[in-house]
Each structure stands twice: as structure tokens, then as C-alpha cells.
Design a protein around this motif. Structure first.
Motif, PDB file in Angstrom:
ATOM      1  N   SER A 118      18.872 -55.633  12.736  1.00  0.00           N
ATOM      2  CA  SER A 118      17.637 -56.135  13.323  1.00  0.00           C
ATOM      3  C   SER A 118      17.091 -57.182  12.357  1.00  0.00           C
ATOM      4  CB  SER A 118      16.627 -55.007  13.537  1.00  0.00           C
ATOM      5  OG  SER A 118      16.068 -54.603  12.311  1.00  0.00           O
ATOM      6  N   GLU A 119      15.921 -57.672  12.607  1.00  0.00           N
ATOM      7  CA  GLU A 119      15.352 -58.702  11.740  1.00  0.00           C
ATOM      8  C   GLU A 119      15.132 -58.183  10.319  1.00  0.00           C
ATOM      9  OE1 GLU A 119      11.487 -61.697  11.565  1.00  0.00           O
ATOM     10  OE2 GLU A 119      11.723 -60.286  13.224  1.00  0.00           O
ATOM     11  N   ARG A 120      14.682 -56.928  10.206  1.00  0.00           N
ATOM     12  CA  ARG A 120      14.355 -56.380   8.882  1.00  0.00           C
ATOM     13  C   ARG A 120      15.169 -55.161   8.484  1.00  0.00           C
ATOM     14  NH1 ARG A 120       9.257 -57.290  11.358  1.00  0.00           N
ATOM     15  NH2 ARG A 120       8.253 -59.099  10.460  1.00  0.00           N
ATOM     16  N   LEU A 121      16.121 -54.764   9.302  1.00  0.00           N
ATOM     17  CA  LEU A 121      16.803 -53.498   9.053  1.00  0.00           C
ATOM     18  C   LEU A 121      18.296 -53.611   9.342  1.00  0.00           C
ATOM     19  CD1 LEU A 121      16.310 -50.421   8.456  1.00  0.00           C
ATOM     20  CD2 LEU A 121      16.122 -50.136  10.925  1.00  0.00           C
ATOM     21  N   VAL A 122      19.081 -52.977   8.502  1.00  0.00           N
ATOM     22  CA  VAL A 122      20.510 -52.832   8.734  1.00  0.00           C
ATOM     23  C   VAL A 122      20.794 -51.335   8.698  1.00  0.00           C
ATOM     24  CG1 VAL A 122      22.816 -53.303   7.855  1.00  0.00           C
ATOM     25  CG2 VAL A 122      21.042 -55.049   7.679  1.00  0.00           C
ATOM     26  N   LEU A 123      21.385 -50.804   9.777  1.00  0.00           N
ATOM     27  CA  LEU A 123      21.605 -49.365   9.897  1.00  0.00           C
ATOM     28  C   LEU A 123      23.014 -49.102  10.398  1.00  0.00           C
ATOM     29  CD1 LEU A 123      20.184 -46.506   9.914  1.00  0.00           C
ATOM     30  CD2 LEU A 123      19.764 -46.937  12.331  1.00  0.00           C
ATOM     31  N   GLU A 124      23.734 -48.208   9.705  1.00  0.00           N
ATOM     32  CA  GLU A 124      25.061 -47.826  10.196  1.00  0.00           C
ATOM     33  C   GLU A 124      24.899 -47.043  11.489  1.00  0.00           C
ATOM     34  OE1 GLU A 124      28.629 -46.826   7.826  1.00  0.00           O
ATOM     35  OE2 GLU A 124      27.132 -46.433   6.278  1.00  0.00           O
TER      36      GLU A 124
END
Length: 155
Positions: free
Chosen positions: A38-44
């Protein structure tokens, strides 16, 4: 998705699992090494999530009759010829008094289903590979084909 007691509950899309994790209603138990950005988040991307609170699930004496469950019970093969199945067939057609029940629904290939039409297998000369039955483990059938990473969590 696992219950708080690690009992398997259901299969949910990855997007739903991510939403549950972001809302802190679930925690990630295993990932499949894909990544959501996302714009502010990286999630496995979670492959298995566990709910933080226990959810009561009512007991069902019979597995629900679904298309996916019938294909899984019949191993994705036509019960008349053994080819890969793509349709469901009522052994005794509903127009002849057959019910929409586990004991009357089988997986069938398109060719056999078209040939049988609105007749009984005996009228067409078909023989069932095995008699249809109501399965006892409805949850495993509802999963369809299992992801290899899920096996340790299915007790």
C-alpha cells in the motif's frame, strides 16, 4: 482461518485475511511469501491466520451440499467414465422425483452429462464408478484442493 483454539474454521480470501490482521482481529500464523503493498505499508500475504477471540461454531450433522464439495468427494472425476469432471449430475433426474441430496448428486464430464440428459443411468447404459454418499468430514471437502502449507493446521 483458525479459531483461537487452533481449530480450522474456514477458507477465506487473502484480502479478507489481510483485513482481519490489520483490524487486529487475527494474527498471521503462516505466510505464502507473496507481498501486499500500500502507500505506507508492506505486508506479507497470510496463508494461515488465527483469530484472537474464540468463535462458537454450531455443530452440523451433515456436510453442506456444495459444488466444490461434490467434486472433492468424487476426486474431480466423472463417475460415469472417469474423465475430468466439469458438471454436476442428478443420478435420478429431479423431473423423475430425484432429490437434490448427497445420495443423488455426482460429478460428471460434459460429454456424459449431455448424453444422459433427463434420463436415469440405466436407461442410457451408464454405470456409476461408486454409489454417491453423504461424507462425514464436510470441512475437508469444503476446502477443495489443499494448499501444501495448510496440512499441519488441519487436525
Amino acid at each position: 482461518m483458525l479459531n483461537a483454539t487452533d481449530a480450522p474454521l474456514a477458507v477465506v480470501p487473502a484480502r479478507r485475511a489481510v483485513v482481519l490482521v490489520l483490524k487486529e482481529k487475527a494474527e498471521v500464523v503462516a505466510t505464502d511469501h507473496m507481498v501486499f503493498h500500500s502507500e505506507r505499508l508492506v505486508l506479507e500475504a497470510p496463508s494461515v491466520v488465527r483469530l484472537r477471540r474464540f468463535v462458537h461454531v454450531p455443530f452440523r450433522p451433515r456436510a453442506p451440499l456444495t459444488r466444490r464439495a461434490v467434486f472433492a468427494r468424487d476426486a474431480w472425476t466423472c463417475q460415469y467414465c472417469g474423465a475430468p469432471a466439469e458438471n454436476l449430475d442428478h443420478v435420478i433426474p429431479r423431473s423423475h422425483g430425484g432429490e437434490h441430496a448427497w445420495e443423488n448428486v455426482v460429478a460428471a464430464c460434459r460429454r456424459c452429462n449431455s448424453k444422459k440428459e433427463n434420463r436415469t443411468p440405466h436407461e442410457v447404459g451408464f454405470h456409476l464408478a461408486r454409489q454417491p454418499f453423504a461424507p462425514s468430514d464436510g470441512f475437508r471437502l469444503s476446502l477443495g484442493r489443499l494448499e501444501p502449507g495448510w496440512e499441519p493446521y488441519l487436525v
